[in-house]
Design a protein around this motif. Sequence first.
Motif, PDB file in Angstrom:
ATOM      1  N   LYS A 131       0.836  -1.190   0.000  1.00  0.00           N
ATOM      2  CA  LYS A 131       0.000   0.000   0.000  1.00  0.00           C
ATOM      3  C   LYS A 131       0.877   1.248   0.000  1.00  0.00           C
ATOM      4  O   LYS A 131       2.078   1.179   0.266  1.00  0.00           O
ATOM      5  N   VAL A 132       0.276   2.377  -0.279  1.00  0.00           N
ATOM      6  CA  VAL A 132       1.040   3.622  -0.350  1.00  0.00           C
ATOM      7  C   VAL A 132       1.691   3.902   1.007  1.00  0.00           C
ATOM      8  O   VAL A 132       1.020   3.938   2.039  1.00  0.00           O
ATOM      9  N   LEU A 155       8.241  -7.277  15.512  1.00  0.00           N
ATOM     10  CA  LEU A 155       7.994  -6.226  14.541  1.00  0.00           C
ATOM     11  C   LEU A 155       9.168  -5.259  14.563  1.00  0.00           C
ATOM     12  O   LEU A 155       9.968  -5.242  15.510  1.00  0.00           O
ATOM     13  N   TYR A 156       9.250  -4.443  13.517  1.00  0.00           N
ATOM     14  CA  TYR A 156      10.292  -3.423  13.439  1.00  0.00           C
ATOM     15  C   TYR A 156       9.774  -2.128  14.058  1.00  0.00           C
ATOM     16  O   TYR A 156       8.664  -1.684  13.768  1.00  0.00           O
ATOM     17  N   LYS A 157      10.612  -1.528  14.921  1.00  0.00           N
ATOM     18  CA  LYS A 157      10.271  -0.274  15.578  1.00  0.00           C
ATOM     19  C   LYS A 157      11.273   0.796  15.163  1.00  0.00           C
ATOM     20  O   LYS A 157      12.458   0.526  14.993  1.00  0.00           O
ATOM     21  N   LEU A 158      10.761   2.019  15.039  1.00  0.00           N
ATOM     22  CA  LEU A 158      11.592   3.128  14.587  1.00  0.00           C
ATOM     23  C   LEU A 158      12.657   3.443  15.630  1.00  0.00           C
ATOM     24  O   LEU A 158      12.362   3.639  16.804  1.00  0.00           O
ATOM     25  N   LEU A 174       4.010  -2.999   7.116  1.00  0.00           N
ATOM     26  CA  LEU A 174       4.733  -2.077   7.986  1.00  0.00           C
ATOM     27  C   LEU A 174       4.534  -0.657   7.464  1.00  0.00           C
ATOM     28  O   LEU A 174       4.939  -0.334   6.342  1.00  0.00           O
ATOM     29  N   ASP A 175       3.904   0.177   8.280  1.00  0.00           N
ATOM     30  CA  ASP A 175       3.648   1.570   7.907  1.00  0.00           C
ATOM     31  C   ASP A 175       4.940   2.363   8.082  1.00  0.00           C
ATOM     32  O   ASP A 175       5.423   2.558   9.202  1.00  0.00           O
ATOM     33  N   ILE A 176       5.494   2.844   6.991  1.00  0.00           N
ATOM     34  CA  ILE A 176       6.776   3.554   7.027  1.00  0.00           C
ATOM     35  C   ILE A 176       6.566   5.056   7.176  1.00  0.00           C
ATOM     36  O   ILE A 176       7.191   5.701   8.018  1.00  0.00           O
ATOM     37  N   VAL A 177       5.691   5.632   6.377  1.00  0.00           N
ATOM     38  CA  VAL A 177       5.539   7.092   6.367  1.00  0.00           C
ATOM     39  C   VAL A 177       4.654   7.595   7.493  1.00  0.00           C
ATOM     40  O   VAL A 177       4.790   8.730   7.943  1.00  0.00           O
ATOM     41  N   GLY A 178       3.702   6.796   7.946  1.00  0.00           N
ATOM     42  CA  GLY A 178       2.817   7.211   9.034  1.00  0.00           C
ATOM     43  C   GLY A 178       1.907   8.362   8.659  1.00  0.00           C
ATOM     44  O   GLY A 178       1.673   9.265   9.471  1.00  0.00           O
ATOM     45  N   GLN A 179       1.366   8.339   7.448  1.00  0.00           N
ATOM     46  CA  GLN A 179       0.486   9.400   6.984  1.00  0.00           C
ATOM     47  C   GLN A 179      -0.797   8.802   6.445  1.00  0.00           C
ATOM     48  O   GLN A 179      -0.808   7.684   5.922  1.00  0.00           O
ATOM     49  N   ASN A 180      -1.880   9.560   6.560  1.00  0.00           N
ATOM     50  CA  ASN A 180      -3.158   9.134   6.011  1.00  0.00           C
ATOM     51  C   ASN A 180      -3.149   9.292   4.495  1.00  0.00           C
ATOM     52  O   ASN A 180      -2.545  10.224   3.948  1.00  0.00           O
ATOM     53  N   VAL A 181      -3.834   8.394   3.826  1.00  0.00           N
ATOM     54  CA  VAL A 181      -3.943   8.452   2.370  1.00  0.00           C
ATOM     55  C   VAL A 181      -5.161   9.296   2.015  1.00  0.00           C
ATOM     56  O   VAL A 181      -6.289   8.963   2.371  1.00  0.00           O
ATOM     57  N   HIS A 212      -9.878  16.960 -10.543  1.00  0.00           N
ATOM     58  CA  HIS A 212      -9.075  17.585 -11.581  1.00  0.00           C
ATOM     59  C   HIS A 212      -7.616  17.762 -11.170  1.00  0.00           C
ATOM     60  O   HIS A 212      -6.870  18.460 -11.856  1.00  0.00           O
ATOM     61  N   GLN A 213      -7.198  17.150 -10.061  1.00  0.00           N
ATOM     62  CA  GLN A 213      -5.821  17.305  -9.603  1.00  0.00           C
ATOM     63  C   GLN A 213      -5.353  16.021  -8.939  1.00  0.00           C
ATOM     64  O   GLN A 213      -6.047  15.481  -8.069  1.00  0.00           O
ATOM     65  N   ALA A 214      -4.203  15.554  -9.354  1.00  0.00           N
ATOM     66  CA  ALA A 214      -3.639  14.326  -8.793  1.00  0.00           C
ATOM     67  C   ALA A 214      -2.989  14.623  -7.442  1.00  0.00           C
ATOM     68  O   ALA A 214      -2.412  15.692  -7.233  1.00  0.00           O
ATOM     69  N   ILE A 215      -3.083  13.669  -6.540  1.00  0.00           N
ATOM     70  CA  ILE A 215      -2.497  13.800  -5.214  1.00  0.00           C
ATOM     71  C   ILE A 215      -1.103  13.176  -5.236  1.00  0.00           C
ATOM     72  O   ILE A 215      -0.920  12.047  -5.713  1.00  0.00           O
ATOM     73  N   VAL A 216      -0.123  13.901  -4.728  1.00  0.00           N
ATOM     74  CA  VAL A 216       1.245  13.402  -4.635  1.00  0.00           C
ATOM     75  C   VAL A 216       1.436  12.819  -3.239  1.00  0.00           C
ATOM     76  O   VAL A 216       1.335  13.545  -2.241  1.00  0.00           O
ATOM     77  N   TYR A 217       1.696  11.523  -3.170  1.00  0.00           N
ATOM     78  CA  TYR A 217       1.849  10.842  -1.888  1.00  0.00           C
ATOM     79  C   TYR A 217       3.331  10.700  -1.538  1.00  0.00           C
ATOM     80  O   TYR A 217       4.207  10.759  -2.404  1.00  0.00           O
ATOM     81  N   THR A 218       3.583  10.507  -0.263  1.00  0.00           N
ATOM     82  CA  THR A 218       4.929  10.182   0.199  1.00  0.00           C
ATOM     83  C   THR A 218       5.142   8.684   0.030  1.00  0.00           C
ATOM     84  O   THR A 218       4.414   7.879   0.610  1.00  0.00           O
ATOM     85  N   GLU A 219       6.134   8.309  -0.755  1.00  0.00           N
ATOM     86  CA  GLU A 219       6.346   6.907  -1.109  1.00  0.00           C
ATOM     87  C   GLU A 219       7.694   6.420  -0.591  1.00  0.00           C
ATOM     88  O   GLU A 219       8.651   7.197  -0.454  1.00  0.00           O
ATOM     89  N   VAL A 220       7.743   5.132  -0.281  1.00  0.00           N
ATOM     90  CA  VAL A 220       8.990   4.487   0.133  1.00  0.00           C
ATOM     91  C   VAL A 220       9.773   4.132  -1.136  1.00  0.00           C
ATOM     92  O   VAL A 220       9.378   3.234  -1.880  1.00  0.00           O
ATOM     93  N   GLU A 221      10.883   4.827  -1.362  1.00  0.00           N
ATOM     94  CA  GLU A 221      11.638   4.646  -2.596  1.00  0.00           C
ATOM     95  C   GLU A 221      12.831   3.720  -2.443  1.00  0.00           C
ATOM     96  O   GLU A 221      13.294   3.149  -3.425  1.00  0.00           O
ATOM     97  N   ASN A 222      13.357   3.583  -1.227  1.00  0.00           N
ATOM     98  CA  ASN A 222      14.507   2.716  -0.995  1.00  0.00           C
ATOM     99  C   ASN A 222      14.319   1.966   0.311  1.00  0.00           C
ATOM    100  O   ASN A 222      13.740   2.499   1.261  1.00  0.00           O
ATOM    101  N   ALA A 223      14.815   0.750   0.349  1.00  0.00           N
ATOM    102  CA  ALA A 223      14.757  -0.067   1.557  1.00  0.00           C
ATOM    103  C   ALA A 223      15.908  -1.072   1.526  1.00  0.00           C
ATOM    104  O   ALA A 223      16.352  -1.490   0.447  1.00  0.00           O
TER     105      ALA A 223
END
Length: 536
Positions: free
Chosen positions: A63-64, A142-145, A81-88, A94-105
């Motif tokens: 998921k995003v 689980l993994y913790k920050l 595992l929720d990485i960004v901790g943000q609501n979708v 008429h406008q696309a939403i830019v989400y915060t994405e996990v690009e590297n792991a």
Amino acid sequence: MIVIQTKKTFYFFVALQVITSHFIIRQVIQGLTHNHVRQKASGLLPAGLLYDPRSQSLVMNGKVGHLQFFSLQTNKQLYNLDIVGQNVVSAHRHQAIVYTEVENAALSDNGDWLATVQRRQDDWSMHEITLKFWSYDCDTQLYKLNTRVDLPHTQKVNRLLFRPSSETHGNTPLAVTCSDDEKFKTWELVDDTDIYRKNECWSCEACGYYKNYAAKDGAFSDDGSLLAVAFDHMLTLWIPENNALKLALSVPGSQEPITRVLFGRLSCAHLLLMSTNTKLVVWNLLTCCIEWCKEMNIVMMCMDPLTEHLAAATEENELQVFHASSSTPVYTHKRVSDSRVVCGIFLPSTGECTGTHKWQQSSQLYVLNEKQELLTLEKERAPGTTSTRGTIAANLPPTPFSLLLAQIAKTDSNHAGGQLQKQIGNPGLTVVKELMSAPAYTLPAVDSLCSTFLQSLLIAKDNSKTETQGEEEKEHGQVIVTESDSDSEMESISGSSPNQSAVTEARSVSLTAENLQEKFIYLEKVSREDYTWLNI
């Protein structure tokens, strides 16, 4: 409460959620989650495919803003595992939403540490880049920050990796990030203990650069003593401990940017592999010369961590497997996928070998295409046979509790086998049909129907079998106890003594009386239950 959640955007998936009365999710049963939001800045599955050695699962974007852990043995998703901790946020018309994405792991060799890089770019505000280090908690599994670093680089991070564990550097955790801001940084785990707590955190140890070229990719040697970083078309070698430049290599007459860098394994540890858009080049670090070169338009390349083999996929979806020391492929597969191959990984074999080739004996190759289909190579099965992968019972070790349940089930089935074979139909079916056929308002009170309903469920005992066994045992000089609804009788042959017969008869009568008394107490307790809720 059980909720079945379905979602259909570009792909379809079903999730079974077990929720408590307080709306707390206790369990989620789900398969592979497809990424239904494609962003131009990140692309499809930017984190690639990773292997978690603790859960023996495949890690990838889900998921995003999440990473999903998917078990290939059971074909089920272990958890998200929720990485960004943000609501979708839902997209506008008429406008696309830019989400915060996990690009590297990246995951460490023992699975103790997980590193992620998340980014958001909307072309009108400042880059939001965050580097996070997660520690594995053995209690919660689980993994913790552990550490959060805001803006570790000013531009996009192209590569994130951990140094392999080795005794030469004392197993000190070390991570490296390569970015388009023309720098690579090394991150080391340091002591952060104070008077209030005992803690460890990650800190930037060194920063390196080469001319004004962007750092595109990086790789560690098998023992972790060398770090290779690709700066545009230049391939550089560094010492991780002191961040000292040792060597710079470039292909003569070529200015193509390097897209992927890999070190050889085992007997090919002295070889360094690099790929561009048009060729695959292998360097020999002992002679600092090119070992071999092959013209290929590579879109994916991965190295087997357990053998000397590597796999490469081309734009034409042709899969080739090489031994790192030879340019002749040991395996070629035309049109391995209907769509473009995005990423691939070698995973250790956990069960029986499913491949027919020598390079598949210890590892299994998995590739993911643009349709988000996970593909692998297996030998053909005979018609009518199915794969044993996914059977949970075969993958779980036996426990004392499971063995006890199996023994109880076996004993109960043997005990009631003869009686169940003679039973035809449901004994209480007639009473249930009579109750359901009549209107609810015409039925009497439930407590008056309880005794009749319970009696219909009782199975009459077959006395003919008992009498037959009694006649056979009389011939062998055994004592027979015959039980009936009114009384209990004892029969014996003339060979037994009077005292022994009297003692046996008294004991049998007392046991039978106790059993009957327990049955009457149980039926009386059931009849006193409140069944008024059935009238609702």
